[in-house]
Design a protein around this motif. Structure first.
Motif, PDB file in Angstrom:
ATOM      1  N   ILE A  50       0.818  -1.214  -0.134  1.00  0.00           N
ATOM      2  CA  ILE A  50       0.067   0.237  -0.153  1.00  0.00           C
ATOM      3  C   ILE A  50       0.974   1.145   0.079  1.00  0.00           C
ATOM      4  N   VAL A  51       0.691   2.096  -0.808  1.00  0.00           N
ATOM      5  CA  VAL A  51       1.564   3.387  -1.018  1.00  0.00           C
ATOM      6  C   VAL A  51       0.631   4.358  -0.751  1.00  0.00           C
ATOM      7  N   VAL A  52       0.815   5.127   0.365  1.00  0.00           N
ATOM      8  CA  VAL A  52      -0.174   6.330   0.949  1.00  0.00           C
ATOM      9  C   VAL A  52       0.516   7.768   0.507  1.00  0.00           C
ATOM     10  N   GLY A  53      -0.591   8.503  -0.253  1.00  0.00           N
ATOM     11  CA  GLY A  53      -0.009   9.571  -0.563  1.00  0.00           C
ATOM     12  C   GLY A  53      -0.878  10.263  -1.882  1.00  0.00           C
ATOM     13  N   GLY A  54      -0.881  11.739  -2.303  1.00  0.00           N
ATOM     14  CA  GLY A  54      -1.471  12.145  -3.230  1.00  0.00           C
ATOM     15  C   GLY A  54      -1.090  11.532  -4.607  1.00  0.00           C
ATOM     16  N   ARG A  55      -2.205  11.367  -5.388  1.00  0.00           N
ATOM     17  CA  ARG A  55      -2.059  10.857  -6.705  1.00  0.00           C
ATOM     18  C   ARG A  55      -1.300  11.759  -7.541  1.00  0.00           C
ATOM     19  N   ASN A  56      -1.349  13.056  -7.317  1.00  0.00           N
ATOM     20  CA  ASN A  56      -0.559  13.891  -8.197  1.00  0.00           C
ATOM     21  C   ASN A  56       0.837  13.853  -7.809  1.00  0.00           C
ATOM     22  N   SER A  57       1.350  13.349  -6.637  1.00  0.00           N
ATOM     23  CA  SER A  57       2.596  13.589  -6.153  1.00  0.00           C
ATOM     24  C   SER A  57       3.609  12.844  -6.824  1.00  0.00           C
ATOM     25  N   GLY A  58       4.518  13.298  -7.489  1.00  0.00           N
ATOM     26  CA  GLY A  58       5.651  12.626  -8.303  1.00  0.00           C
ATOM     27  C   GLY A  58       6.410  11.484  -7.234  1.00  0.00           C
ATOM     28  N   ASN A  59       6.672  11.895  -6.311  1.00  0.00           N
ATOM     29  CA  ASN A  59       7.246  11.130  -5.256  1.00  0.00           C
ATOM     30  C   ASN A  59       6.553  10.059  -4.955  1.00  0.00           C
ATOM     31  N   GLU A  78      -5.128   7.589  -0.980  1.00  0.00           N
ATOM     32  CA  GLU A  78      -5.077   8.699  -0.262  1.00  0.00           C
ATOM     33  C   GLU A  78      -5.590   8.645   1.198  1.00  0.00           C
ATOM     34  N   THR A  79      -6.806   7.740   1.233  1.00  0.00           N
ATOM     35  CA  THR A  79      -7.255   7.635   2.709  1.00  0.00           C
ATOM     36  C   THR A  79      -7.627   6.289   2.641  1.00  0.00           C
ATOM     37  N   GLU A  80      -7.989   6.045   4.027  1.00  0.00           N
ATOM     38  CA  GLU A  80      -8.322   4.417   4.442  1.00  0.00           C
ATOM     39  C   GLU A  80      -9.346   4.138   3.503  1.00  0.00           C
ATOM     40  N   SER A  81     -10.599   5.023   3.269  1.00  0.00           N
ATOM     41  CA  SER A  81     -11.862   4.646   2.466  1.00  0.00           C
ATOM     42  C   SER A  81     -11.477   3.948   1.177  1.00  0.00           C
ATOM     43  N   GLU A  82     -10.362   4.334   0.653  1.00  0.00           N
ATOM     44  CA  GLU A  82      -9.858   3.730  -0.741  1.00  0.00           C
ATOM     45  C   GLU A  82      -9.330   2.437  -0.731  1.00  0.00           C
ATOM     46  N   THR A 102       3.592  12.799   3.015  1.00  0.00           N
ATOM     47  CA  THR A 102       2.379  12.249   3.775  1.00  0.00           C
ATOM     48  C   THR A 102       2.354  12.629   5.175  1.00  0.00           C
ATOM     49  N   PRO A 103       1.106  13.098   5.712  1.00  0.00           N
ATOM     50  CA  PRO A 103       0.997  13.167   7.120  1.00  0.00           C
ATOM     51  C   PRO A 103       1.015  12.059   7.945  1.00  0.00           C
ATOM     52  N   THR A 104       1.586  12.037   9.075  1.00  0.00           N
ATOM     53  CA  THR A 104       1.681  10.601  10.047  1.00  0.00           C
ATOM     54  C   THR A 104       0.089  10.285  10.282  1.00  0.00           C
ATOM     55  N   TRP A 105      -0.486  11.165  10.618  1.00  0.00           N
ATOM     56  CA  TRP A 105      -1.749  10.805  10.949  1.00  0.00           C
ATOM     57  C   TRP A 105      -2.467   9.869   9.900  1.00  0.00           C
ATOM     58  N   ILE A 106      -2.445  10.213   8.712  1.00  0.00           N
ATOM     59  CA  ILE A 106      -3.056   9.682   7.697  1.00  0.00           C
ATOM     60  C   ILE A 106      -2.396   8.198   7.614  1.00  0.00           C
ATOM     61  N   ILE A 107      -1.086   8.121   7.784  1.00  0.00           N
ATOM     62  CA  ILE A 107      -0.381   6.791   7.713  1.00  0.00           C
ATOM     63  C   ILE A 107      -1.072   6.001   8.787  1.00  0.00           C
ATOM     64  N   LYS A 108      -1.262   6.573   9.975  1.00  0.00           N
ATOM     65  CA  LYS A 108      -1.704   5.875  11.076  1.00  0.00           C
ATOM     66  C   LYS A 108      -3.148   5.316  10.838  1.00  0.00           C
ATOM     67  N   ARG A 109      -3.967   6.113  10.125  1.00  0.00           N
ATOM     68  CA  ARG A 109      -5.453   5.548   9.828  1.00  0.00           C
ATOM     69  C   ARG A 109      -5.480   4.529   9.050  1.00  0.00           C
ATOM     70  N   ILE A 110      -4.411   4.608   7.984  1.00  0.00           N
ATOM     71  CA  ILE A 110      -4.318   3.418   6.954  1.00  0.00           C
ATOM     72  C   ILE A 110      -3.794   2.139   7.812  1.00  0.00           C
ATOM     73  N   TYR A 111      -2.915   2.209   8.523  1.00  0.00           N
ATOM     74  CA  TYR A 111      -2.364   1.359   9.424  1.00  0.00           C
ATOM     75  C   TYR A 111      -3.368   0.517  10.095  1.00  0.00           C
ATOM     76  N   ARG A 112      -4.170   1.511  11.175  1.00  0.00           N
ATOM     77  CA  ARG A 112      -5.305   1.047  11.874  1.00  0.00           C
ATOM     78  C   ARG A 112      -6.290  -0.035  11.036  1.00  0.00           C
ATOM     79  N   ALA A 113      -6.540   0.574   9.798  1.00  0.00           N
ATOM     80  CA  ALA A 113      -7.712  -0.033   9.042  1.00  0.00           C
ATOM     81  C   ALA A 113      -7.332  -1.294   8.429  1.00  0.00           C
ATOM     82  N   ILE A 114      -5.924  -1.544   8.185  1.00  0.00           N
ATOM     83  CA  ILE A 114      -5.241  -2.781   7.770  1.00  0.00           C
ATOM     84  C   ILE A 114      -5.341  -3.834   9.055  1.00  0.00           C
ATOM     85  N   GLU A 115      -4.834  -3.202  10.090  1.00  0.00           N
ATOM     86  CA  GLU A 115      -4.920  -3.909  11.448  1.00  0.00           C
ATOM     87  C   GLU A 115      -6.305  -4.485  11.715  1.00  0.00           C
TER      88      GLU A 115
END
Length: 419
Positions: A50-59, A78-82, A102-115
């Motif tokens: 899972i790659v978390v971040g904006g779809r328009n972000s080159g990185n 971009e969010t856990e809903s996706e 990518t903000p840490t809080w977004i990554i945490k939300r993804i991680y919690r959703a996976i968990e």
């Protein structure tokens, strides 16, 4: 500066072969190059990435490209809903990476959703365990059990007889106060722990009733034990309930410091004091009716453990707390400085506990209870080194150190005193 390093190397090789006199300058950012190498290594070791971040972000796009080159399924979200939860639930190992911005809080939300995913049916016991664990944390039942275990350990350290009532009261008090404060202060949870915020919003009436019953039961029990225990618990309950209330009228305040929670660092300090008093001071003060020297090292150990626990959770929640304007100790001191402070405190309370037992201020239990801060120290180290991620497992592991104190005390009583 954020190009795919593999693509750059292939272009570089081609150019040097065709035009050997050309000069080539590698301007790819070092951190980008390192992250891309880590993503390739991560993708090779998991079933899905899972790659978390904006779809328009080159990185972020480059990270997703590198993941796909390994042949593993890659989900750029971009969010856990996706998240494609149905497909991901079939994977045994899932890797998560994110773009640099990518903000840490977004990554945490993804991680919690996976968990929280219901992984394949062959691991039904794992799913049940995960559900029970999360329920215990969300309802604060596990926290209250930990408080009871801590009170039990403190009572045995000080040789308090008939400790059952104090253990019961400490559990009820912590249960009540944590629920009330979670109900009235959930702004940061929308970023730090959206599942908790949703749970409290959905069941707020039931949880409020549970908190009221627990608080009232504790006060009634304290009243039956005497006026002093009742007054101590009443004062502590008032302080706990007033934490999120606007105590100072707007016309008398500059607008910022109207509640206790508005004072920088107040959350960690007040939780520490409340736990320390109810687990280490309440019982001996109620029994003796006066201050005793043994209270000092026991309070230091109990309060120190709680301070580390609370401040560490504040470290995990720093970004969400910043968004809502909450000035916690890690935000005031910085993450690295706070971690140094926590490790120093754990070392200090271990030494204090050992010395208190050596000089007979407390029972010999002090020699073995030092294992609790030592193990918590190891947890902090594993987090610093990136071996653990913020989530249900880490939260449960930290809270378990209080339960461990109770279990160690039971073993000590059975093996040492029982003989």
């Amino acid at each position: 500066t954020t190009q795919n390093t593999l693509f750059f190397e292939s272009v570089k090789t081609y150019v040097l072969r065709k035009f050997p006199h050309y000069k080539i300058f590698d301007t790819i950012c070092d951190s980008t190059e390192k992250r891309q190498a880590e993503v390739k290594s991560l993708a090779d070791s998991v079933d899905a990435l899972i790659v978390v971040g904006g779809r328009n972000s080159g990185n972020t796009q480059r990270l997703a490209e590198i993941g796909r080159l390994t042949g593993k399924p890659v989900y750029h979200v971009e969010t856990e809903s996706e998240l494609d939860t149905e497909t991901l639930a079939t994977a045994r190992q899932i890797g998560i990476t994110a773009g640099a911005s990518t903000p840490t809080w977004i990554i945490k939300r993804i991680y919690r959703a996976i968990e929280a995913l219901p992984f394949n049916k062959s691991q039904g016991w794992h799913n049940i365990l995960s559900t029970v664990r999360r329920t215990l944390l969300l309802t604060n039942i596990y926290i209250s059990i930990g408080a009871g275990c801590l009170c039990y350990a403190c009572s045995k350290l000080q040789g308090i007889p008939n400790y059952y009532s104090y253990v019961f009261i400490s559990m009820l008090y912590v249960q009540s106060m944590h629920i009330f404060n979670n109900l009235t202060g959930t702004e940061a949870d929308h970023y730090n722990d959206p599942e908790r915020a949703f749970f409290y919003n959905k069941h707020k009436m039931l949880l409020a009733a549970l908190a009221l019953i627990a608080g009232a039961a504790g006060l009634i029990k304290a009243y039956t034990m005497g006026l002093l225990p009742f007054l101590i618990l009443l004062a502590m309950s008032f302080m706990g309930l007033s934490y999120n209330l606007k105590l100072i009228p707007e016309h008398l305040s500059s607008g910022r410091y109207r509640r206790i929670r508005d004072v920088p660092g107040s959350k960690t300090i007040l939780i520490t004091m409340a736990w320390g008093i109810v687990t280490a001071i309440f019982a001996p003060l109620s029994v003796l009716g006066k201050f005793d020297l043994s209270m000092v090292p026991v309070f230091a150990w109990s309060a120190g453990m709680v301070f580390v626990r609370t401040a560490f959770f504040d470290i995990l929640d720093m970004q969400g707390d910043r968004i809502v304007g909450k000035d916690t100790i890690p935000i005031l001191l910085g993450e690295k400085q706070t971690m140094r402070l926590l490790k120093f405190l754990l070392t200090a309370i271990t030494v204090i506990l050992f010395l208190s037992a050596a000089f007979h201020l407390t029972s010999s239990l002090g020699f073995v209870l030092g294992i609790c801060p030592m193990l918590l120290f190891i947890v902090l180290l594993t987090y610093e080194q990136g071996h653990t991620m913020p989530g249900i497992r880490l939260e449960f592991l930290v809270e378990t150190h209080f339960v461990l104190a109770g279990l160690v005390t039971v073993l000590w009583w059975a093996l040492v005193i029982g003989d």
